[in-house]
Each structure stands twice: as structure tokens, then as C-alpha cells.
Scaffold this active site. Structure first.
Site, PDB file in Angstrom:
ATOM      1  N   ASP A 238       0.873  -1.163   0.000  1.00 27.42           N
ATOM      2  CA  ASP A 238       0.000   0.000   0.000  1.00 27.42           C
ATOM      3  C   ASP A 238       0.919   1.226   0.000  1.00 27.42           C
ATOM      4  O   ASP A 238       2.106   1.119   0.338  1.00 27.42           O
ATOM      5  CB  ASP A 238      -0.885  -0.030   1.248  1.00 27.42           C
ATOM      6  CG  ASP A 238      -1.617   1.275   1.466  1.00 27.42           C
ATOM      7  OD1 ASP A 238      -2.358   1.691   0.568  1.00 27.42           O
ATOM      8  OD2 ASP A 238      -1.404   1.887   2.535  1.00 27.42           O
ATOM      9  N   ASP A 240       0.107   5.285   0.894  1.00 27.51           N
ATOM     10  CA  ASP A 240      -0.010   6.246   1.993  1.00 27.51           C
ATOM     11  C   ASP A 240      -0.221   5.525   3.322  1.00 27.51           C
ATOM     12  O   ASP A 240      -1.113   4.684   3.457  1.00 27.51           O
ATOM     13  CB  ASP A 240      -1.171   7.204   1.735  1.00 27.51           C
ATOM     14  CG  ASP A 240      -0.992   7.989   0.443  1.00 27.51           C
ATOM     15  OD1 ASP A 240       0.160   8.150   0.013  1.00 27.51           O
ATOM     16  OD2 ASP A 240      -2.009   8.417  -0.137  1.00 27.51           O
TER      17      ASP A 240
END
Length: 397
Positions: A238, A240
Site C-alpha cells: 500500500d 499512503d
């Protein structure tokens, strides 16, 4: 460093009739031109410009690549009036060279993290060369390394004390070539030995499969396996909150703050020949907070930071869609938005990776749910601990 130069002008005489009317780098490997495989690798490493230095049967290269573009990467073809050799080709292209640039042979590649040689370039040298280990160096000549410096570079003789060979990938400072007159000369025989003699070349051993299509035997071997994707593992991040601090709709390059150990982990994975991908929901695009171009600039900044450390991300996957989008073209319940699995499906399909070789790291339950939905392993990151240490202590098998 933004530029990569590829030497594609050789005649390939050892391959006989195969290269009589065909540039060696244009020979098909696994059904596609070898040069195209090189360009795809260079592009995913984040280069902005590729120079092809062509000579023999150059019209084939020109016709194939003249209209081919990669996103954010320009391709320029420089044709020699007459064959100049690998050294002469660089001198001929002098006006087009960046002050510092990557350079590689068009008939070989180390399928490993050759970007790592970038970290060896300093004020004490003008060139760095990627080295590969081999059990049989008889075809490649002799290279010896001491305290990071290349102390012997001989394409003709074999060293009994070294199993290192020239990987055909370099970093050069342009100034090396400024005092040479344009003539036919060899980079390996006429230029590199003198640089080594002056203690001006560093070397780095790169782990990874070395592929060379310069002889009938090695060309056959190159076609005998899918060497770019053979049994590789992939770590999928992922973005952020996992790789970088989450500022809430993070898109400004000035807001890029790497998580503790993130860059170090990516470099470690590159060096171990893992694929590294990012899968990220980007609802800010759908809600008109920022544009796709802003996101790409942010990703380019990430790649620039990584490249300076000799690392890279192989590809970013993103979902700009949201059911509550302000922009109609992004308003939908997309299969690519996590926790749905569309982005993972794309990775598996495009890179031919089995599920057992895929692992996702994220900081939200939706990341873990996405991994579970796709039946791959995952790890929920707490957003604080050192990512490299986590991988080595809790994930790495």
C-alpha cells in the site's frame, strides 16, 4: 540520473546468418526483440530518456522504435555514418550525452538490481561497472576488484584468481570522452583499460541471472527460459501510511515523507531480486482534489528518491474511482478499488506471478481484506516500526 544509453550497433558476427541483415539486439528472445525487453526494464527503473546508438542494419531499429514511446520516457536514435565500435559510438553521441549517464550493451543484461551501481559513483572515480559472477569466464575475459576499485580489465586474458565478468552495464561521466577524436574504437579494449590503469573505475557485484545473446549457445539459452519472471517473488505495498506518511489525500511532492525503513526495505528487495509493486486507492482524483498528473508527479518523486539510493519500484497500480466521486468519469464501484482485488489480478496477469509468491503489506484493514479476498499472505503494518526490520524479523522466509 535520467539518461540510459544502449549500444546497439554491433554486427554480431559470431551468430552467423542470424545477424547478417539483422541487428543483434533485434533478435527475438521468447518471441520478442531482445532490445524491447531491455527498454521495458529500463523504463520501469524510472529513466526519462533512452539513447539508442545504432549502426549495422540500423533501419530495422529505426523503423521499429521511431514511433514507440513509453510513458514519461523519450527514445532517441543516433545513427553512425559508418561503424565506429562501442567506444566510437559514444564519442559520436557526445553532444547528446548527459553529464552523467547509464550505459549498457544491447546484447546482454543482468536480471538484478543494477541500479545499485549508482551509489558507488563519487568524486574519486569517473566510471562504475556492474560485475557478474560466473563459473566459466573464458568467453568474457578478466576483471579483478579490490576495495571497490577495478584493478584489472582485460577482455582478452583470463584470471585464475577471479570469477568476475563485465556485466555490460556502466555509469560514465561524460568528461571521459571529451578529448577523444572521432574514430573507430572499442570501449572495452581502448577506453576502459586506460581508465582502470588510472584507478578511475569502481565496480559492484550484482546478484541476478546474467543473460547474453552474443553466441549461438548463449542465444539458445536465453530462449530456453522466461528469465525475466522465473519463480520471482513479489512484495506489494500500500502507499499512503505504509511507504510514506499519510497527510490526508497526499499528492504534493513536497509532502513526501518516507516511512522508517521503507527505502531500505525496497532496496533490500531489489537486491534480492524481488518484484516490488504499489497498489493504492486514489479517491482524491475522483473527488477532484487533485489530478492524475499530480499523482504521477508524486510517484516520479518517489522513484527519483529511490534511484538515488540504487533502488526502484517496478510498477505503481492505482484506482482513481469512488462511488461518491465528484467527477462523473470516476464515479463507479470499481473492481480495482481495495478491498476488491482488481489491482492484484493485474499484477498476477501482467507479471505471471503465482499467488504463493505474492505478499501484501499495508496499514489498513482494507489492505488485509484485499489480500484475503485474493488468497495471498499479508502483514498489517502499524505505521511506526522500521519496515526493513519488520520484514527481516517477521515476514522473510
Amino acid at each position: 540520473m535520467r539518461q540510459c544509453v544502449i549500444l546497439v550497433g554491433g554486427k554480431g558476427t559470431r551468430l552467423g546468418s542470424l545477424t547478417k541483415n539483422m541487428p543483434k539486439p533485434m533478435l527475438n528472445v521468447n518471441g520478442r526483440p531482445f532490445l524491447l525487453l531491455l527498454l521495458e526494464t529500463i523504463h520501469r527503473y524510472g529513466f526519462e530518456e533512452i539513447l539508442l546508438l545504432a549502426s549495422h542494419a540500423n533501419s530495422i531499429i529505426y523503423d521499429y522504435f521511431k514511433d514507440l514511446t513509453f510513458k514519461n520516457c523519450k527514445i532517441k536514435i543516433i545513427v553512425e555514418d559508418e561503424p565506429l565500435g562501442t567506444g566510437g559510438a559514444l564519442i559520436n553521441a557526445y553532444d547528446y550525452l548527459d553529464s552523467t549517464f547509464f550505459c549498457m550493451n544491447g546484447d546482454s543484461l543482468i536480471d538484478g538490481n543494477w541500479l545499485a551501481i549508482n551509489q558507488k559513483l563519487d568524486d574519486n572515480c569517473s566510471a562504475v561497472i556492474a560485475l557478474s559472477k560466473t563459473e566459466n569466464a573464458s568467453r568474457y575475459g578478466s576483471i579483478e576488484l579490490k576495495n571497490d576499485y577495478v584493478i584489472k580489465f582485460d577482455e582478452k586474458t583470463i584470471s585464475k584468481s577471479s570469477n568476475l565478468i563485465n556485466g555490460g552495464i556502466y555509469i560514465f561521466r561524460k568528461e571521459i570522452f571529451k578529448d577523444f577524436e572521432l574514430s573507430q574504437m572499442s570501449l572495452e579494449k581502448d577506453i576502459m583499460p586506460n581508465l582502470v590503469k588510472n584507478n578511475n573505475v569502481k565496480g559492484t557485484i550484482i546478484d541476478g541471472y546474467f543473460i547474453d545473446i552474443g553466441t549461438p549457445e548463449s542465444f539458445k539459452e536465453a530462449n530456453s527460459r522466461d528469465w525475466q519472471k522465473a519463480n520471482k517473488k513479489a512484495i506489494i505495498f500500500d502507499r499512503d501510511g505504509t511507504l510514506n506518511e499519510d497527510e490526508g489525500y497526499t499528492y504534493k511532492t513536497s509532502d513526501l515523507k518516507w516511512k522508517n525503513g521503507a527505502v531500505e526495505l525496497i532496496k533490500y528487495l531489489n537486491n534480492k531480486n524481488y518484484f516490488v509493486f504499489v497498489v493504492t486507492n486514489q479517491a482524491g482524483i475522483a473527488k477532484a482534489i487533485y489530478e492524475e498528473s499530480d499523482m504521477h508527479k508524486f510517484h516520479n518523486k518517489m522513484q527519483d528518491d529511490l534511484k538515488n539510493m540504487g533502488a526502484h519500484i517496478d510498477k505503481f497500480y492505482f484506482s482513481p474511482y469512488h462511488v461518491d466521486a465528484n467527477l462523473q468519469k470516476y464515479k463507479k464501484d470499481s473492481d480495482c478499488r481495495k478491498p476488491k482485488t482488481g489491482m492484484l489480478k493485474k499484477i498476477q496477469s501482467e507479471w505471471n506471478i503465482s499467488k504463493e509468491n505474492m505478499f501484501l503489506i499495508g496499514d489498513r484493514e482494507t489492505d488485509i481484506e484485499c489480500a484475503n479476498n485474493f488468497s495471498i499472505k499479508s502483514y498489517l503494518y502499524n505505521g511506526h516500526d522500521n519496515l526493513l526490520n519488520i520484514f527481516l524479523e517477521k515476514i522473510h522466509e
